[in-house]
Design an enzyme around this catalytic site. Sequence first.
Site, PDB file in Angstrom:
ATOM      1  N   GLN A  94       0.841  -1.192   0.000  1.00  0.00           N
ATOM      2  CA  GLN A  94       0.000   0.000   0.000  1.00  0.00           C
ATOM      3  C   GLN A  94       0.873   1.236   0.000  1.00  0.00           C
ATOM      4  O   GLN A  94       1.873   1.295   0.705  1.00  0.00           O
ATOM      5  CB  GLN A  94      -0.896  -0.004   1.253  1.00  0.00           C
ATOM      6  CG  GLN A  94      -1.806   1.187   1.385  1.00  0.00           C
ATOM      7  CD  GLN A  94      -2.741   1.057   2.588  1.00  0.00           C
ATOM      8  OE1 GLN A  94      -3.208  -0.017   2.909  1.00  0.00           O
ATOM      9  NE2 GLN A  94      -3.001   2.168   3.241  1.00  0.00           N
ATOM     10  N   ASP A  95       0.501   2.235  -0.810  1.00  0.00           N
ATOM     11  CA  ASP A  95       1.169   3.536  -0.806  1.00  0.00           C
ATOM     12  C   ASP A  95       0.215   4.568  -0.233  1.00  0.00           C
ATOM     13  O   ASP A  95      -0.967   4.585  -0.593  1.00  0.00           O
ATOM     14  CB  ASP A  95       1.562   3.969  -2.227  1.00  0.00           C
ATOM     15  CG  ASP A  95       2.747   3.200  -2.778  1.00  0.00           C
ATOM     16  OD1 ASP A  95       3.346   2.402  -2.050  1.00  0.00           O
ATOM     17  OD2 ASP A  95       3.072   3.417  -3.960  1.00  0.00           O
TER      18      ASP A  95
ATOM     19  N   HIS B 170       2.153   7.050  15.333  1.00  0.00           N
ATOM     20  CA  HIS B 170       1.200   6.018  14.942  1.00  0.00           C
ATOM     21  C   HIS B 170       1.881   4.666  14.747  1.00  0.00           C
ATOM     22  O   HIS B 170       3.020   4.600  14.312  1.00  0.00           O
ATOM     23  CB  HIS B 170       0.504   6.410  13.632  1.00  0.00           C
ATOM     24  CG  HIS B 170      -0.156   7.747  13.696  1.00  0.00           C
ATOM     25  ND1 HIS B 170      -0.161   8.619  12.630  1.00  0.00           N
ATOM     26  CD2 HIS B 170      -0.830   8.370  14.689  1.00  0.00           C
ATOM     27  CE1 HIS B 170      -0.823   9.717  12.961  1.00  0.00           C
ATOM     28  NE2 HIS B 170      -1.232   9.602  14.213  1.00  0.00           N
TER      29      HIS B 170
ATOM     30  N   LYS C 249       7.460   0.896   6.914  1.00  0.00           N
ATOM     31  CA  LYS C 249       7.194   2.053   6.063  1.00  0.00           C
ATOM     32  C   LYS C 249       8.485   2.588   5.460  1.00  0.00           C
ATOM     33  O   LYS C 249       9.511   2.651   6.129  1.00  0.00           O
ATOM     34  CB  LYS C 249       6.534   3.178   6.876  1.00  0.00           C
ATOM     35  CG  LYS C 249       5.176   2.806   7.427  1.00  0.00           C
ATOM     36  CD  LYS C 249       4.599   3.920   8.274  1.00  0.00           C
ATOM     37  CE  LYS C 249       3.239   3.514   8.829  1.00  0.00           C
ATOM     38  NZ  LYS C 249       2.705   4.534   9.734  1.00  0.00           N
TER      39      LYS C 249
ATOM     40  N   TYR D 101       4.465   7.459   1.581  1.00  0.00           N
ATOM     41  CA  TYR D 101       5.063   6.347   2.305  1.00  0.00           C
ATOM     42  C   TYR D 101       4.469   5.027   1.846  1.00  0.00           C
ATOM     43  O   TYR D 101       3.275   4.866   1.700  1.00  0.00           O
ATOM     44  CB  TYR D 101       5.036   6.513   3.820  1.00  0.00           C
ATOM     45  CG  TYR D 101       3.758   6.951   4.474  1.00  0.00           C
ATOM     46  CD1 TYR D 101       2.982   6.047   5.183  1.00  0.00           C
ATOM     47  CD2 TYR D 101       3.363   8.278   4.440  1.00  0.00           C
ATOM     48  CE1 TYR D 101       1.828   6.459   5.824  1.00  0.00           C
ATOM     49  CE2 TYR D 101       2.219   8.692   5.090  1.00  0.00           C
ATOM     50  CZ  TYR D 101       1.448   7.777   5.771  1.00  0.00           C
ATOM     51  OH  TYR D 101       0.298   8.179   6.399  1.00  0.00           O
TER      52      TYR D 101
ATOM     53  N   GLU E  34      -5.065   0.005  14.590  1.00  0.00           N
ATOM     54  CA  GLU E  34      -4.465   1.342  14.703  1.00  0.00           C
ATOM     55  C   GLU E  34      -4.288   1.739  16.168  1.00  0.00           C
ATOM     56  O   GLU E  34      -5.200   1.614  16.980  1.00  0.00           O
ATOM     57  CB  GLU E  34      -5.361   2.352  13.993  1.00  0.00           C
ATOM     58  CG  GLU E  34      -4.821   3.749  14.011  1.00  0.00           C
ATOM     59  CD  GLU E  34      -5.774   4.731  13.335  1.00  0.00           C
ATOM     60  OE1 GLU E  34      -5.248   5.691  12.758  1.00  0.00           O
ATOM     61  OE2 GLU E  34      -7.002   4.549  13.399  1.00  0.00           O
TER      62      GLU E  34
ATOM     63  N   ASP F 224      -4.426  12.677  18.028  1.00  0.00           N
ATOM     64  CA  ASP F 224      -3.023  12.537  18.415  1.00  0.00           C
ATOM     65  C   ASP F 224      -2.750  13.216  19.760  1.00  0.00           C
ATOM     66  O   ASP F 224      -1.937  12.731  20.548  1.00  0.00           O
ATOM     67  CB  ASP F 224      -2.102  13.114  17.338  1.00  0.00           C
ATOM     68  CG  ASP F 224      -2.046  12.237  16.091  1.00  0.00           C
ATOM     69  OD1 ASP F 224      -2.536  11.097  16.127  1.00  0.00           O
ATOM     70  OD2 ASP F 224      -1.515  12.700  15.072  1.00  0.00           O
TER      71      ASP F 224
END
Length: 183
Positions: free
Chosen positions: A44-45, A59, A68, A128, A139, A164
């Site tokens: 995945q990008d 994260h 990543k 990333y 997550e 955050d």
Amino acid sequence: MGSTRIPEVLLFQPKRFGDDRGYFREIWKEEAYRKAGILLPFVQDNYSFSRKHVIRGLHFQNPQPQGKLIVAIRGEIFDVAVDIRVGSPTFGKWTGELLSEENGNQLYIPPGFAHGFSVLSDEATVLYKCTDYYSPTSERSILWNDPDLGIDWKVAHGVVSDKDGAASELKGVPRDWLPKAPH
């Protein structure tokens, strides 16, 4: 390829070829990264745009951790990796690198680390590549300004999301939420 303060976090400095028309730089070449020991496939990008002083992070995912490879396509960021692998000799330590459109540097952060970055330029676009898919149920976050980590984000007043800003310090994260160090 260069080293960082944490051996598993790798800094890449791809060559830039330029002339009066502009420049060219490879972002990804599987063979070169495999030789550096990155064996997991990227599946995945992700692409993000942020304004000056924004801090995104810290994260991570667990289970289903992601490695990543981070590249600043436009602007400049300070990219940070925190070792959160229970049992690791560098648990709770962080390393950071300046990534910019100008220097073309890339940071590889393996699975088992928390990731974040601060934006030093007026704007930044970041790409990333991830070794696993985003999983909302996996997550997790660690407080970006955790005093025990002592990260110098290179910005005077960070702008963070409510999510955050409400994250727990590393010492408050349940240990079963954290990845384990490989044996």
